[in-house]
Enzyme design. Structure first.
Site, mmCIF file in Angstrom:
data_model
loop_
_atom_site.group_PDB
_atom_site.id
_atom_site.type_symbol
_atom_site.label_atom_id
_atom_site.label_comp_id
_atom_site.label_asym_id
_atom_site.label_seq_id
_atom_site.Cartn_x
_atom_site.Cartn_y
_atom_site.Cartn_z
ATOM 1 N N GLY A 47 0.820 -1.218 0.000
ATOM 2 C CA GLY A 47 0.000 0.000 0.000
ATOM 3 C C GLY A 47 0.848 1.259 0.000
ATOM 4 N N LYS A 101 -0.579 -16.611 3.225
ATOM 5 C CA LYS A 101 -1.027 -16.511 4.632
ATOM 6 C C LYS A 101 -2.108 -15.443 4.767
ATOM 7 C CE LYS A 101 2.865 -18.171 7.367
ATOM 8 N NZ LYS A 101 4.027 -17.777 8.181
ATOM 9 N N ALA A 124 -12.732 -9.341 -1.671
ATOM 10 C CA ALA A 124 -12.203 -8.964 -2.985
ATOM 11 C C ALA A 124 -11.491 -10.182 -3.558
ATOM 12 C CB ALA A 124 -11.239 -7.796 -2.848
ATOM 13 N N TYR A 155 -1.137 -16.585 -4.917
ATOM 14 C CA TYR A 155 -2.243 -15.641 -5.095
ATOM 15 C C TYR A 155 -3.497 -16.374 -5.571
ATOM 16 C CZ TYR A 155 -4.645 -11.376 -6.688
ATOM 17 O OH TYR A 155 -5.554 -10.353 -6.877
HETATM 18 N N1 LIG Z 1 -6.263 -4.262 -9.000
HETATM 19 C C1 LIG Z 1 -6.793 -5.269 -9.641
HETATM 20 O O1 LIG Z 1 -6.833 -5.266 -10.875
HETATM 21 C C2 LIG Z 1 -7.401 -6.410 -8.875
HETATM 22 C C3 LIG Z 1 -7.962 -7.467 -9.618
HETATM 23 C C4 LIG Z 1 -8.515 -8.536 -8.919
HETATM 24 C C5 LIG Z 1 -8.555 -8.544 -7.535
HETATM 25 N N2 LIG Z 1 -8.011 -7.508 -6.845
HETATM 26 C C6 LIG Z 1 -8.042 -7.592 -5.380
HETATM 27 O O2 LIG Z 1 -8.427 -6.359 -4.814
HETATM 28 C C7 LIG Z 1 -7.693 -6.128 -3.612
HETATM 29 C C8 LIG Z 1 -6.989 -4.784 -3.688
HETATM 30 O O3 LIG Z 1 -6.102 -4.790 -4.793
HETATM 31 P P1 LIG Z 1 -5.204 -3.533 -5.174
HETATM 32 O O4 LIG Z 1 -5.030 -3.547 -6.615
HETATM 33 O O5 LIG Z 1 -5.742 -2.341 -4.507
HETATM 34 O O6 LIG Z 1 -3.820 -3.977 -4.523
HETATM 35 P P2 LIG Z 1 -2.815 -3.134 -3.590
HETATM 36 O O7 LIG Z 1 -1.607 -3.963 -3.422
HETATM 37 O O8 LIG Z 1 -2.674 -1.758 -4.113
HETATM 38 O O9 LIG Z 1 -3.649 -3.063 -2.238
HETATM 39 C C9 LIG Z 1 -3.701 -4.133 -1.316
HETATM 40 C C10 LIG Z 1 -3.542 -3.534 0.073
HETATM 41 O O10 LIG Z 1 -3.592 -4.603 1.038
HETATM 42 C C11 LIG Z 1 -2.580 -4.371 2.008
HETATM 43 N N3 LIG Z 1 -2.244 -5.668 2.626
HETATM 44 C C12 LIG Z 1 -1.659 -6.733 2.017
HETATM 45 N N4 LIG Z 1 -1.512 -7.744 2.896
HETATM 46 C C13 LIG Z 1 -2.033 -7.318 4.072
HETATM 47 C C14 LIG Z 1 -2.161 -7.893 5.357
HETATM 48 N N5 LIG Z 1 -1.732 -9.132 5.624
HETATM 49 N N6 LIG Z 1 -2.738 -7.169 6.350
HETATM 50 C C15 LIG Z 1 -3.163 -5.894 6.113
HETATM 51 N N7 LIG Z 1 -3.052 -5.287 4.914
HETATM 52 C C16 LIG Z 1 -2.498 -5.996 3.901
HETATM 53 C C17 LIG Z 1 -1.448 -3.737 1.234
HETATM 54 O O11 LIG Z 1 -0.520 -3.032 2.027
HETATM 55 C C18 LIG Z 1 -2.201 -2.824 0.267
HETATM 56 O O12 LIG Z 1 -2.426 -1.547 0.818
HETATM 57 C C19 LIG Z 1 -6.728 -7.291 -3.446
HETATM 58 O O13 LIG Z 1 -7.278 -8.218 -2.546
HETATM 59 C C20 LIG Z 1 -6.648 -7.875 -4.831
HETATM 60 O O14 LIG Z 1 -6.395 -9.258 -4.772
HETATM 61 C C21 LIG Z 1 -7.420 -6.457 -7.484
#
Ligand SMILES: NC(=O)c1ccc[n+]([C@@H]2O[C@H](COP(=O)([O-])OP(=O)(O)OC[C@H]3O[C@@H](n4cnc5c(N)ncnc54)[C@H](O)[C@@H]3O)[C@@H](O)[C@H]2O)c1
Length: 319
Positions: A47, A101, A124, A155
């Site tokens: 993030g 995890k 999500a 993933y």
């Molecule tokens: N962006 C896409 O195209 C897309 C597509 C399919 C699914 N998703 C899902 O949407 C969600 C958000 O994706 P994004 O693109 O914003 O990704 P991103 O990496 O920008 O955001 C994910 C956030 O989760 C936080 N995080 C990760 N592991 C963590 C933990 N153990 N505890 C607390 N916080 C944690 C990270 O620091 C980050 O801020 C994810 O779950 C991703 O799998 C995104």
């Protein structure tokens, strides 16, 4: 007025895990605009603190730096959006064990937390649960073709296990759970270095570097603009739909070569297009069937790819 529109008019206390990430930062802003009280919990592994920092003075916003693989702080909320998970291949391949995890132990912690306060959970999930699909476009009933031991498995399989946990908590505890299978999303607040194709191409074109295409560039993806996506997430959360997954994405398909050319024209740039070997387990086609979302949520994306890319390019230029 539809049910979901009526229900989000009432103020709620909402936890967004992963709220400091790309999608989470937009969702948090939309929920604050709708006058909800929002708690963002994030461990910042992928993030960006600078996306939550401007919100810290907002009277209805709280940021908690924490990891969902540990039990969540005790509090009571109405809804939980579980977005916590590294999402770009570059991020999850750097942290594969933390990723699986987060999606298994972290998911169970989120569900235990939600169960303790009877909150509705929206997970999500991702189109990656379909793996390298044999059917096209992908419909929710397709069970997928995923490699359990590959470099994307932390993933893909993590998200599949998370869906299993969600459906088991829904059946065993009658917990209100929603599963959104999100397809490729793009827009402002993506990290310039996140390694995803849209940010890669824009970054390379802005710097006048070669634009890298993998394989022959004929593989397709479909890209949903971030504002369309978060509207879909809120619609699903506030619907009466059960835990059966719902695809959220944009069904217009584009090849990676066409995308590179579109970005090159929008910038404009004299970058050349170069070709490299296709990474392991890279799916050849990915496109959502969104019939279900249209039917149960009256939702479909409205932002044209060219317009969304122009917004994204302007954000990257101003970074
Ligand atoms: N962006 C896409 O195209 C897309 C597509 C399919 C699914 N998703 C899902 O949407 C969600 C958000 O994706 P994004 O693109 O914003 O990704 P991103 O990496 O920008 O955001 C994910 C956030 O989760 C936080 N995080 C990760 N592991 C963590 C933990 N153990 N505890 C607390 N916080 C944690 C990270 O620091 C980050 O801020 C994810 O779950 C991703 O799998 C995104």
């Amino acid at each position: 007025m539809s049910n979901w529109r009526r229900s989000f008019l009432k103020n709620k206390k909402i936890l967004v895990t992963g709220g400091a990430g790309f999608i989470g930062s937009h969702l948090v802003r939309l929920l604050l605009k709708q006058n909800h009280e929002v708690i963002c919990l994030d461990n910042l592994i992928s993030g960006q603190y600078q996306l939550v920092e401007p919100l810290l003075t907002h009277p209805h916003f709280t940021f908690i730096e924490a990891d969902i693989t540990h039990p969540l702080p005790s509090m009571s909320v109405d809804q939980v959006y579980n977005l916590a998970s590294p999402a770009s291949p570059k991020d999850y391949q750097k942290n594969p064990i933390a990723t699986i995890k987060t999606n298994v132990i972290g998911m169970a912690n989120v569900l235990d937390f939600a169960n303790s306060c009877s909150a509705t959970v929206l997970q999500a999930s991702t189109s990656e649960v379909y793996g390298d699909p044999e059917i096209h476009p992908q419909v929710e009933s397709y069970l997928g073709r995923v490699n359990p031991i590959g470099i994307r498995s932390c993933y893909d399989e993590g998200k599949r296990s998370a869906e299993t946990l969600c459906s088991d908590y829904a059946r065993q505890f009658n917990l209100d759970v929603k599963i959104a299978r999100i397809f490729n999303t793009y827009g402002p607040h993506m990290r310039r270095d996140d390694g995803r194709v849209v940010s890669n191409f824009i970054n390379q074109a802005l710097l006048g570097e070669n634009i890298t295409l993998y394989g022959n560039g004929e593989q397709t993806r479909s890209f949903c603009y971030i504002e369309d996506l978060v509207t879909g997430l809120v619609a699903l959360m506030n619907s009466t739909h059960d835990y059966s997954p719902v695809n959220l994405g944009n069904p217009s398909e584009i090849s990676m070569r066409e995308l590179a050319l579109m970005i090159k024209n929008l910038i404009p740039s004299d970058s050349s297009i170069i070709y490299k070997a296709l990474p392991q387990d890279d799916p050849s086609r990915r496109c959502p069937d969104i019939t279900k979302a249209k039917k149960i949520l009256s939702w479909s994306p409205t932002t044209d790819l060219r317009d969304g890319l122009a917004q994204t390019i302007s954000y990257f230029k101003n970074l």
